[in-house]
Scaffold this active site. Structure first.
Site, PDB file in Angstrom:
ATOM      1  CE  LYS A 198      -1.770   3.024   2.053  1.00  0.00           C
ATOM      2  NZ  LYS A 198      -1.701   4.524   1.763  1.00  0.00           N
ATOM      3  CD  GLU A 273      12.134   4.981   9.632  1.00  0.00           C
ATOM      4  OE1 GLU A 273      12.013   6.011  10.354  1.00  0.00           O
ATOM      5  OE2 GLU A 273      12.113   5.012   8.404  1.00  0.00           O
ATOM      6  CB  CYS A 307      12.716   9.263   8.952  1.00  0.00           C
ATOM      7  SG  CYS A 307      13.776   8.053   8.141  1.00  0.00           S
ATOM      8  CD  GLU A 405       9.332  13.442  11.743  1.00  0.00           C
ATOM      9  OE1 GLU A 405      10.269  12.852  11.202  1.00  0.00           O
ATOM     10  OE2 GLU A 405       8.247  12.906  12.034  1.00  0.00           O
TER      11      GLU A 405
END
Length: 513
Positions: A198, A273, A307, A405
């Site tokens: 996906k 992750e 990331c 973030e």
């Protein structure tokens, strides 16, 4: 067959300097059991070009019925098909052919990836090469793999047998989508599993290339299946599906928490992750030029949408002012441009929703730190998702731009005095994915690395990673690790087999008189 892999690279048309690839498909469809198909209910969603924010294609919007169909195909290929029962050497040959095909289509892939995601073309080309490397690595690893044997001479032998698990659900993000898809696809199918992928709804274009690549490489029908759609629909259905025993997810931490909760009733294997707010710690004895260059690249490459970005830079006070001055001056020289231009270093952010999020943090940062570079749209880009590389200095650890973030070309710089203070600042977030340490003190570098809360630490280097090493984070940055044998650990069941070589030694119950 209406598929992306049939298209060939060719001249591109230009509109106001912005290139649109030729030979784009009419629509983006699911790929299930060897065929491109529409959604069961016929629904689609818009996919936009991040330079203009105009819709350029429609993608099939997957729901539970489409996921059911894909999982059924993958399950059938696992139970009845040849792939899980092929020798590792046979699977390895297929994976090497996949890598060859990825390399031959690298230019086309980079063109599509750059257009769909806004990544600079030079960086998109690097992702294509890395995707091929991922397949080569796991093609070699499954042949070279050696499992444990434990012997008691004359008494017993115990060995470990690895078995593929079944249907792997792979949910991938929109930053460097094709490469990160390869990072999951390669070990999952190398281990003998079948998969349902996906991809992220913001960047579904390049995922369709996998179908043609896998077909040409000889991957059996049903081993790879692709369902496009939104996370709360297609992704949620995949996570909750009772015949999908493991989920590998890369994305933001909040979504990871939701997946964790939804997968728990089914006791699925999870590898996640998640987000990061990684520190780059620069001590006064570091090579200043190398540290500036590396930390510039570490937060502004991939448009800051990475990331592992070192988005918090902690600098020892002895040369803090000099570092900030040099860093700000260099950030102002970072080239913002159209994604297809080879000189571009920062392109367009992926989507207007994400652009608004990043810009909200830029405005917030103006109240929390000292703006020394950027702070808005770059000159000459009045539309599209363009953000000037933005640098805030003197940022306190309580600031939201220090703690949260942002996932864009925005960096916070904070001074420290002592090594102990630097460690406290580095660990003062909920995240723990990566850390970067710049110092010429050998003892300090190793001691600091072992003390920092991060799944990965780079000493005097920037994000150069050996594929054999584990990838993952701690705290809110993830659950589990992949990479090398850790990937095979996740995508296989490890079965212990015990063999008796001597007399059977066990108590006898119910023994006759």
């Amino acid at each position: 067959m209406n598929s992306l892999e049939t298209q060939t690279a060719g001249p591109v048309t230009e509109t106001a300097g912005h290139r649109v690839p030729t030979d784009l498909p009419q629509s983006i469809r699911h790929y299930i059991d060897g065929e491109f198909v529409d959604s069961t209910d016929g629904e689609t969603f818009d996919v936009i070009d991040p330079v203009t924010n105009a819709t350029y294609i429609q993608a099939a919007s997957g729901k539970a019925a489409d996921v059911d169909r894909a999982v059924a195909a993958a399950r059938r290929a696992f139970v009845e098909g040849p792939w899980p029962r092929m020798l590792p050497r046979e699977r390895s040959r297929v994976l090497h052919r996949i890598a060859d095909l990825v390399e031959t289509r690298g230019d086309r892939l980079a063109e599509l990836e750059s257009f769909d995601s806004g990544l600079p073309i030079t960086q998109a080309l690097g992702q294509a090469r890395r995707a091929a490397e991922n397949f080569r690595f796991f093609a070699d690893l499954i042949v070279a793999q050696a499992d444990d044997v434990y012997k008691v001479p004359g008494r017993q032998v115990n060995y470990v047998n690895r078995k593929p698990i079944g249907v792997a659900g792979l949910i991938t993000p929109w930053n460097t989508p094709f490469m990160l898809e390869s990072w999951k696809l390669a070990p999952a199918i190398a281990a003998g599993n079948t998969v349902v992928l996906k991809p992220a709804e913001f960047t579904p274009l390049s995922a369709g290339l996998w179908a043609g690549i896998f077909e040409e490489a000889g991957l059996p029908q049903g081993v790879f299946n692709l369902v496009n759609g939104f996370g709360e629909q297609a992704g949620d259905a995949l996570v909750k599906h009772p015949e999908v025993p493991l989920i590998s997810f890369t994305g933001e931490s909040a979504t990871g928490q939701l997946i964790f909760a939804n997968a728990a009733p089914h006791l699925k294997g999870l590898s996640m992750e998640l987000g990061g707010k990684s520190p780059a710690i620069v001590f006064a004895d570091a090579d200043l030029e190398a540290a500036v260059n590396a930390t510039i690249f570490g937060v502004f490459s991939l448009n800051g949408e990475r990331c592992t970005a070192g988005s918090r830079i902690l600098v020892q006070r002895e040369f803090y002012d000099e570092f900030v001055e040099r860093y700000a001056a260099q950030a102002k020289r970072v080239k913002v441009g159209l994604p297809h231009e080879k000189s571009t270093e920062v392109g367009a952010l992926v989507h207007p929703e994400h652009y608004e999020k990043v810009m909200s943090y830029v405005e917030l940062g103006k109240t929390e730190g000292r703006l020394v570079a950027g702070g808005g749209r770059p000159e000459g880009f009045e539309s599209g998702n363009f953000v000037a590389p933005t640098v805030f200095a003197d940022v306190p650890p309580t600031a939201r731009i220090f703690q949260e973030e942002i996932f864009g070309p925005v960096v916070a710089i904070t001074p420290f005095d002592t090594e102990e203070e630097a460690l406290a600042l580095a660990n003062d977030t909920r995240y723990g994915l990566a850390a970067y340490v710049w110092t010429n003190d050998l003892k300090r570098s190793h001691n600091f690395a072992q003390a920092v809360d991060a799944g990965m630490v780079w000493l005097n280097s920037n994000n150069v990673r050996d594929l054999r090493t584990p990838f993952g984070g701690v705290k809110a940055s993830g659950l589990g690790h992949e990479g090398g044998y850790r990937s095979l650990d996740f995508y296989t069941d490890q079965q212990a087999v015990h063999i008796n070589l001597g007399e059977v030694h066990n108590p006898v119950f119910g023994k006759a008189d």
